[in-house]
Design an enzyme around this catalytic site. Structure first.
Site, mmCIF file in Angstrom:
data_model
loop_
_atom_site.group_PDB
_atom_site.id
_atom_site.type_symbol
_atom_site.label_atom_id
_atom_site.label_comp_id
_atom_site.label_asym_id
_atom_site.label_seq_id
_atom_site.Cartn_x
_atom_site.Cartn_y
_atom_site.Cartn_z
ATOM 1 N N ASN A 1 0.803 -1.219 0.000
ATOM 2 C CA ASN A 1 0.000 0.000 0.000
ATOM 3 C C ASN A 1 0.839 1.273 0.000
ATOM 4 O OD1 ASN A 1 -2.594 1.540 0.516
ATOM 5 N ND2 ASN A 1 -1.471 2.035 2.392
ATOM 6 N N TYR B 1 3.945 10.681 -9.989
ATOM 7 C CA TYR B 1 3.054 9.715 -9.340
ATOM 8 C C TYR B 1 2.395 8.794 -10.367
ATOM 9 C CZ TYR B 1 -0.711 8.056 -6.256
ATOM 10 O OH TYR B 1 -1.585 7.274 -5.525
#
Length: 262
Positions: free
Chosen positions: A104, A170
């Site tokens: 995660n 990102y």
């Protein structure tokens, strides 16, 4: 209830009974901690990890207070190979085994390419992509030596497919997570391991509110077909499905958890 209304979280159904689930970047109130709570609701024991020791211990205590499965916490800097390898060793030592790894950990930011420094680029790629490789590598080395097999679920993003201003670092990292998921899944079959990913559009929580403007989050939420962002537990239930035997024929797949308009 209309689809735009915030739904009530569903209860557990024993999807992960008897499993040990490790969740990285699980401190706080985001998708990681919610996934750990969902794993407990589904019958698992949980190991949570994060770089922030105080927040991690608070999260461990909150999860343990639910009175469900066993909860352990291990501090880990996912940018360090040694720390990630030690995390996998500590998980097995504390919980006895590992069945599910949820990658995660991720780091975002808002910087146009024209203004981006090498350090910004490298930091986001290191935390968001390379850490997934480190943890996947360590987990596969463990699974290679046991007979029970396992599951890895990676947290990607719709930005791995779709463009958004000032998100090149990102988005590139999350596209890399998707590619890593597909390729490593083929390699992992011989170890009895399935590897899949979720690709959320937007799930609002306190940490996200600190890193992005309310105006941007409101706009992204309103662009969703349901007119709202996902609740973090709505991402976590999909992760639990991928971690469970209900998805036994899925590997190398990226499941988009999104209601964005086509």
């Amino acid at each position: 209830m209309t689809l735009s209304a915030t739904p009530t979280e569903i209860g557990g159904h024993g999807l992960l009974d008897g499993k040990v689930v490790l969740v990285t970047a699980a401190a706080g109130t985001g998708i990681g901690s919610t996934t750990a709570r969902r794993a407990l609701l589904e019958g698992a024991d949980v190991v949570v990890s994060d770089y922030h020791e105080r927040r991690l211990n608070e999260t461990r205590d909150e999860l343990a207070a639910l009175g469900l499965g066993r909860v352990e916490a291990v501090v880990c800097d996912v940018t360090s190979t040694e720390a990630v390898d030690a995390l996998l060793e500590a998980t097995v030592e504390k919980a006895g085994r590992l069945d599910v790894l949820v990658n995660n950990a991720g780091l975002g930011g808002q910087t146009p390419v024209v203004d981006m420094t090498d350090d910004e680029w490298d930091r986001v790629l290191n935390v968001t992509l390379t850490s997934v490789m480190r943890a996947t590598r360590a987990a596969l080395r463990y699974f290679r030596g046991v007979e029970h097999g396992g599951v890895i679920v990676n947290n990607a993003s719709v930005l791995g497919w779709r463009a958004q201003h000032s998100q090149s670092h990102y988005a590139a990292a999350k596209a890399g997570v998707m590619a890593l998921t597909r390729c490593s899944a083929i390699e992992a079959v011989e170890f009895g391991v399935r590897i899949n990913a979720v690709s959320p559009s937007i799930a609002r929580h306190k940490f996200l509110e600190k890193t992005s403007s309310s105006e941007l989050l409101d706009q992204l939420s309103s662009d969703e077909a349901f007119g709202r962002a996902a609740e973090p537990w709505e991402i976590a239930t999909t992760i639990a499905f991928l971690a469970s035997d209900y998805s036994s024929y899925l590997t190398g797949e990226v499941i988009s958890v999104s209601s964005q308009r086509a």
